[in-house]
Design a protein around this motif. Structure first.
Motif, mmCIF file in Angstrom:
data_model
loop_
_atom_site.group_PDB
_atom_site.id
_atom_site.type_symbol
_atom_site.label_atom_id
_atom_site.label_comp_id
_atom_site.label_asym_id
_atom_site.label_seq_id
_atom_site.Cartn_x
_atom_site.Cartn_y
_atom_site.Cartn_z
ATOM 1 N N TYR A 21 2.048 17.810 1.575
ATOM 2 C CA TYR A 21 0.978 17.310 3.041
ATOM 3 C C TYR A 21 1.863 16.085 3.422
ATOM 4 N N THR A 22 0.389 15.139 4.451
ATOM 5 C CA THR A 22 1.978 14.182 5.339
ATOM 6 C C THR A 22 0.715 12.778 5.488
ATOM 7 N N PHE A 23 0.299 11.922 4.881
ATOM 8 C CA PHE A 23 0.216 10.586 4.501
ATOM 9 C C PHE A 23 0.309 9.419 5.897
ATOM 10 N N ASP A 37 3.075 7.624 7.746
ATOM 11 C CA ASP A 37 3.981 7.054 6.498
ATOM 12 C C ASP A 37 4.623 7.952 5.448
ATOM 13 N N ILE A 38 3.969 8.777 4.974
ATOM 14 C CA ILE A 38 4.841 9.894 3.395
ATOM 15 C C ILE A 38 4.969 10.872 3.965
ATOM 16 N N VAL A 96 -0.960 17.162 13.360
ATOM 17 C CA VAL A 96 0.169 17.456 11.701
ATOM 18 C C VAL A 96 -1.192 18.356 10.787
ATOM 19 N N GLU A 97 -0.620 19.354 10.482
ATOM 20 C CA GLU A 97 -1.730 20.326 9.398
ATOM 21 C C GLU A 97 -1.684 19.883 7.683
ATOM 22 N N ASN A 98 -2.801 19.193 6.974
ATOM 23 C CA ASN A 98 -2.557 19.068 5.972
ATOM 24 C C ASN A 98 -2.264 17.753 6.055
ATOM 25 N N ALA A 99 -3.170 17.036 6.492
ATOM 26 C CA ALA A 99 -2.610 15.202 7.056
ATOM 27 C C ALA A 99 -3.454 14.811 6.730
ATOM 28 N N PHE A 100 -3.894 13.467 6.286
ATOM 29 C CA PHE A 100 -4.784 12.498 6.156
ATOM 30 C C PHE A 100 -4.148 11.238 5.315
ATOM 31 N N VAL A 101 -5.887 10.072 5.488
ATOM 32 C CA VAL A 101 -5.114 8.658 6.219
ATOM 33 C C VAL A 101 -5.538 8.428 4.362
ATOM 34 N N ARG A 117 0.233 -1.072 0.227
ATOM 35 C CA ARG A 117 -0.055 0.221 -0.314
ATOM 36 C C ARG A 117 0.329 1.237 0.111
ATOM 37 N N GLU A 118 1.960 1.267 0.910
ATOM 38 C CA GLU A 118 3.214 2.172 1.016
ATOM 39 C C GLU A 118 3.739 2.682 -0.435
ATOM 40 N N THR A 119 3.673 1.426 -1.002
ATOM 41 C CA THR A 119 4.820 1.491 -2.324
ATOM 42 C C THR A 119 3.726 2.310 -3.518
ATOM 43 N N PHE A 120 2.215 2.201 -4.122
ATOM 44 C CA PHE A 120 1.449 2.476 -4.479
ATOM 45 C C PHE A 120 1.383 3.659 -4.155
#
Length: 76
Positions: A53-55, A47-48, A70-75, A25-28
């Motif tokens: 942005y942070t994901f 993770d990245i 964390v601002e601008n962070a998404f799952v 998933r992380e690689t994708f």
């Protein structure tokens, strides 16, 4: 370090290796963000990250808990 293509993980580790689903998933995600023109980095929270942005990459039970503060962070 992750390869830039999840198919490479399958080629080296096998398609049905359940312990590698998170890595795939992380690689994708890394592959898609890179192909969209973003520079992608590892992040201390999540993770990245890109410059903006942070994901956090996860499955159906993943929450935003790891991204608190964390601002601008998404799952994904």
């Amino acid at each position: 370090m992750l390869p830039d293509n999840p198919n490479l993980i399958a080629a080296f580790e096998g398609l049905d290796s359940p312990d590698l689903i998170g890595k795939r998933r992380e690689t994708f995600a890394l592959n898609q963000l890179s192909n969209a023109g973003h520079l992608v980095f590892y992040s201390q929270k999540g993770d990245i990250a890109t410059h903006s942005y942070t994901f956090e990459i996860g499955g159906k039970n993943k929450t935003k808990r790891q991204l608190e503060g964390v601002e601008n962070a998404f799952v994904l």
